[in-house]
Design a protein around this motif. Structure first.
Motif: not given
Length: 82
Positions: A3-31
């Protein structure tokens, strides 16, 4: 499982990172709890919440739960763990 926990300033950055993983087929949104899952829609919802606490410098908390590739974990179990 790690597990990894991060408290940060850039929500948009984290969102884009996750969306890119999904777009590349390396991740998926489960909920999610957003009304609209587009980047613009999610950012709008987060902005509405931020208005309630304008003094916060770090306003989002991101938790990542990662499983080894050889560990067979069902999506249902991952949602429960999350």
């Amino acid at each position: 499982m790690t597990g990894s926990q991060v408290k940060g300033k850039s929500f948009r950055g984290a969102l884009r990172y996750n969306q890119e993983k999904v777009a590349q087929g390396k991740g998926e949104v489960l909920d999610h709890s957003f009304l609209n899952t587009s980047e613009k829609g999610i950012i709008k919802e987060v902005a509405m919440v931020r208005v309630q606490r304008p003094d916060l410098k770090k306003y989002f908390y991101h938790t990542s739960i990662n499983f080894p590739k050889d560990e067979n974990v069902s999506n249902d179990l991952m949602i429960k763990i999350g």
